[in-house]
Design a protein around this motif. Sequence first.
Motif, short mmCIF file in Angstrom:
data_model
loop_
_atom_site.label_atom_id
_atom_site.label_comp_id
_atom_site.label_asym_id
_atom_site.label_seq_id
_atom_site.Cartn_x
_atom_site.Cartn_y
_atom_site.Cartn_z
N GLY A 160 27.12 30.88 98.67
CA GLY A 160 27.40 30.14 99.90
C GLY A 160 26.47 28.98 100.15
O GLY A 160 26.59 28.30 101.18
N ALA A 161 25.54 28.72 99.23
CA ALA A 161 24.57 27.64 99.43
C ALA A 161 25.21 26.28 99.20
O ALA A 161 26.13 26.14 98.39
CB ALA A 161 23.38 27.83 98.50
N ALA A 162 24.67 25.28 99.88
CA ALA A 162 25.21 23.93 99.76
C ALA A 162 24.67 23.20 98.55
O ALA A 162 25.35 22.35 97.96
CB ALA A 162 24.91 23.13 101.03
N HIS A 163 23.44 23.50 98.15
CA HIS A 163 22.85 22.86 96.99
C HIS A 163 21.66 23.68 96.52
O HIS A 163 21.21 24.62 97.20
CB HIS A 163 22.42 21.42 97.30
N LYS A 164 21.13 23.33 95.37
CA LYS A 164 20.09 24.13 94.72
C LYS A 164 18.79 24.18 95.50
O LYS A 164 18.04 25.17 95.44
CB LYS A 164 19.85 23.58 93.31
N LEU A 165 18.48 23.13 96.26
CA LEU A 165 17.20 23.05 96.95
C LEU A 165 17.22 23.72 98.32
O LEU A 165 16.19 23.81 98.99
CB LEU A 165 16.76 21.59 97.10
N GLU A 166 18.36 24.21 98.73
CA GLU A 166 18.47 24.92 99.99
C GLU A 166 17.72 26.26 99.88
O GLU A 166 17.73 26.91 98.84
CB GLU A 166 19.94 25.16 100.33
N ASP A 167 17.09 26.68 100.97
CA ASP A 167 16.37 27.95 100.97
C ASP A 167 17.30 29.09 100.57
O ASP A 167 18.38 29.25 101.14
CB ASP A 167 15.79 28.23 102.36
N GLY A 168 16.87 29.87 99.58
CA GLY A 168 17.64 31.02 99.15
C GLY A 168 18.80 30.70 98.23
O GLY A 168 19.56 31.59 97.85
N ALA A 169 18.98 29.44 97.86
CA ALA A 169 20.11 29.07 97.00
C ALA A 169 19.99 29.71 95.63
O ALA A 169 20.96 30.26 95.09
CB ALA A 169 20.21 27.56 96.86
N VAL A 170 18.79 29.64 95.04
CA VAL A 170 18.54 30.32 93.76
C VAL A 170 17.81 31.61 94.08
O VAL A 170 16.65 31.59 94.53
CB VAL A 170 17.71 29.44 92.81
N ILE A 171 18.49 32.71 93.87
CA ILE A 171 17.91 34.02 94.21
C ILE A 171 16.86 34.42 93.18
O ILE A 171 15.80 34.94 93.53
CB ILE A 171 19.04 35.08 94.28
N GLN A 172 17.17 34.16 91.91
CA GLN A 172 16.21 34.47 90.84
C GLN A 172 16.48 33.51 89.69
O GLN A 172 17.58 33.47 89.16
CB GLN A 172 16.36 35.92 90.39
N ASP A 173 15.49 32.74 89.35
CA ASP A 173 15.66 31.69 88.35
C ASP A 173 16.07 32.26 87.00
O ASP A 173 16.97 31.73 86.33
CB ASP A 173 14.36 30.89 88.21
N VAL A 174 15.43 33.32 86.55
CA VAL A 174 15.76 33.98 85.28
C VAL A 174 16.04 35.44 85.56
O VAL A 174 15.21 36.14 86.15
CB VAL A 174 14.62 33.83 84.26
N ALA A 175 17.19 35.91 85.09
CA ALA A 175 17.56 37.31 85.29
C ALA A 175 17.48 38.08 83.97
O ALA A 175 16.72 39.03 83.84
CB ALA A 175 18.95 37.42 85.89
N ALA A 176 18.25 37.68 82.97
CA ALA A 176 18.33 38.44 81.72
C ALA A 176 18.60 37.48 80.56
O ALA A 176 19.01 36.33 80.76
CB ALA A 176 19.43 39.49 81.81
N LEU A 177 18.36 37.98 79.35
CA LEU A 177 18.73 37.26 78.13
C LEU A 177 20.10 37.75 77.69
O LEU A 177 20.33 38.95 77.57
CB LEU A 177 17.71 37.51 77.03
N HIS A 178 20.99 36.81 77.41
CA HIS A 178 22.36 37.16 77.06
C HIS A 178 22.68 36.75 75.63
O HIS A 178 22.41 35.61 75.23
CB HIS A 178 23.33 36.48 78.03
#
Length: 940
Positions: A704-722
């Motif tokens: 629901g974020a408007a853009h990447k720099l919005e607070d909380g937009a990126v919950i976790q930068d790195v999650a897993a290796l795929h």
Amino acid sequence: MDKLPTYSESPPVDLPRLARWRLKHRMASIALTLCFISVASLLLSLSQLAFLGKQSVQLPLHAEQILQKCYMLHAKPGPPSNFHQRTESDRFVQGTHATLIRNASIWTGDHEITQGDILLDKGIIKFVGHASPSMFNKFKDLVTLDAGGSWVTPGIVDLHSHLGVDSAPYLSGAGDTNSLKGPVLPWLRSLDGLNTHDDAYRLSISGGVTTANVLPGSANAIGGQAFVIKLRPTAERSPSSMLLEPPYTLNGTHVDPTLPPRWRQMKHACGENPSRVYGNTRMDTFWAFRQAYDTARQIKEQQDAYCTRALAGEWEDLGEFPDNLQWEALVDVLRGRVKVHTHCYETVDLDDFVRLTNEFQFPIAAFHHAHETYLVPGTLKQAYGQTPAAALFATNARYKREAYRGSEFAPRILAENGIDVVMKSDHPVLNSRFLLYEAQQAYLYGLPANLALASVTSTPARIMGQDHRIGFVREGYDADLVVWDSHPLALGTTPQQVWIDGIPQLSEPAVASKPVSFQQVPRAPNFDLEAAAAIKYEGLPPLMPKKAKDLVVFANVSSIYVPDGVGGVMSVADIGERGVVALRKGVVQCWGAAACASEFASQDVEWIDLEGGSIAPGLISYGSPLGLDEIQGESSTHDGTVFDPLTGSIPSILAGSELIKASDGLQFTGRDTLLAYRAGVTAGVTAPSSGGLIAGLSTAFSTGAAHKLEDGAVIQDVAALHVQIGHSKRGPSVSTQIAALRNILLGDKSSTTLAEVAKGTIPLVVQVQNADIIASFIELKKEIRTRTGTDIQLTISGAAEAHLLAKELGEAGVGVILTPSRPFPDVWESKRILPGPPLTNESAITTLLAHGVTVGIGTAEQWSARNTRFDIAWAALESFDRISKEQALALASVNLEKLLGVKPSGTLSDLVVTRGGTVLDSEAKVVGIISARRGIVDLI
């Protein structure tokens, strides 16, 4: 004994009412035949008289047959007038027992009958109504089924399928959907490529599908002729024995010319597909259409001129009847004897094709896919002869530019404008086993209940010209029926039994117990405003939510579910029947009785009545390129694919660098992303797109974020290796891929991320379907533990065959994300699926959970992320009560966090707010998102 359908007299049955029809039937048939013979003889006599006084001309040897052929050129397709006086189906199999279904709630195809009875005999429905026990005393070996009030409907009819020509599992030796020999191929026939060994027949029958219109693909402007089939296996095991009323002239078979012709089917396509395949523009495609129809028109005019002379007795130098095997089917289109099914999405193509019909004067049966038809119903009404139907998906859209304006409200809007609505599968694009689900969704978004049920039964039967025998529960119709375990518009409804030609198709069906309320038609939420906005904004209504006031109170809350802090979901028991939840900037202040919000009464509060609604954990979507792709078919709208080190060289600028991160390519406010958000999916976990071994590092982001720099937009930068492992004719062997991964995990740890994976700090998520490959990864996990002493976090994604190793996965501590949640054997590696009810008691989900495996569910395409709430509800409904509401919610929330390495948010977790039920209920509507992480409450 199955045979190619013909209309023949059948032995009488013992029902007195039908027996009385015999003499009338026979006399009518004889009279009709004599009438046509008399007409032909009269025409021949008149043609002979026309030559009196003229030079003697020798008549052709087959003059009478020529006159009959000329006369039949103007005959319209349809059943014989006495069709419903038949006493036995042309598809009846000797030895099939008569069946009496008692105490059924019946939807007949156009209305309901409460607690009625149905008799099936000799492949036909012989009685519908309220029967007395003595009515059926004469039947020997009568099979009686007490439906106990369960719903019975006509068999599901799929107007758009590629069953048998786009077979499962896909193998190159059975790819017969499209010919690439030219854009105009009306002489091709789907029957000639129909594979009787398609694994999907059985699966589709288990979803209640009894009849399908098997179309050629959409690579060509004119792809060829389609054929209607019944899905049941036959004793002959041949494609021809599956056909339902094929043209009499199939393979040159000649029958009584006094019978009316049968409807033919043909596939057309316009728009992006033919353009992409042949490198053409729309202008090229429509010129190809016009050239083809002009050729057919010239042949038709030659035939008409020939017959004018023949009927006038002008035999001199008349020659042979002008015919052309390549073009005869298109000539029949111009004679109004072919149901034309046109793959056509957007307004420019719809308008082009409507003009084409008027230029060459032929009707269209239906526009298929038809994503913009709801925007231009008036254009459809300008088509020649009749208004075509619209054959639609419910929510599948935006996968290419011409589908971008597709709307879930299209069925409703079209119906309001008097357009026939058909829901279709385009199998295997959508698994036709779940075609009824398309009708259920159309109903939830506003299509009236009767039209939603008709959209997969009586309406497609009528559009394909078969409504004289299928699509209805009526006396004299084919005995194609389904008994359902709940109302057919209730989510997750499953057949208890399916009959095709009076033959039961499910042996020992597994039938799960459903709530009593599921026997009633579900209440559809109100989407009036959203439907109006779809029209107002020409298919692209604003989707960003409205921000609520800082202080919000949700009233009349019936239940709350929250993460329990130890990896599960729990229900809050002390909410009360008419509870309230008060929040300030997305943080819960109190919940319970109304008194908990009394301290806020004097403040600026936004009160929202949930009408018995619920609050639950925000859902997570995983498995698709959500957040990286906007339009799948347009490369300029997505992040692209990463380099594969096993199939090509890595650019020097990337050599020795860290792995690719999906967070660098995130795109916010995409339409699929926002639609998912509005449906309760508050987070996406997305990995880079790859066609090779290593995809890269996934990221978790707010939908629901408007853009990447919005607070909380990126919950976790790195999650897993795929990574992804599988058989491929382009890449290296499976053993090579696993060896490379072994070397990476056990070899040089110059990459910080790879070192974290090897230490078990970051999960390794492996996209793999095949059980044998999964077994190799279980062994690899053990090998790494033996050699390094560390236990990697291993998650298997895809996992179509993981159920075969449920015990081993549980013992090894390997988690599984089933993508999709309802399996389909689309490729060889997915062949050994566990289909679930009604074919098996267990599903893949219940089997894995029973062995202690942590299970999540995923979606393969981003458009379906919005349906995650229905996917987890469905899993619970077919689990025989082995999956609770809390466990169902965990499948797409806390379980995915654990499997994908997303750190739990605790009290900052997103919550989804629904009105009129829980997020698991189809009747409920998502009305808000609570995000303590972002400090807001969004109103939908």
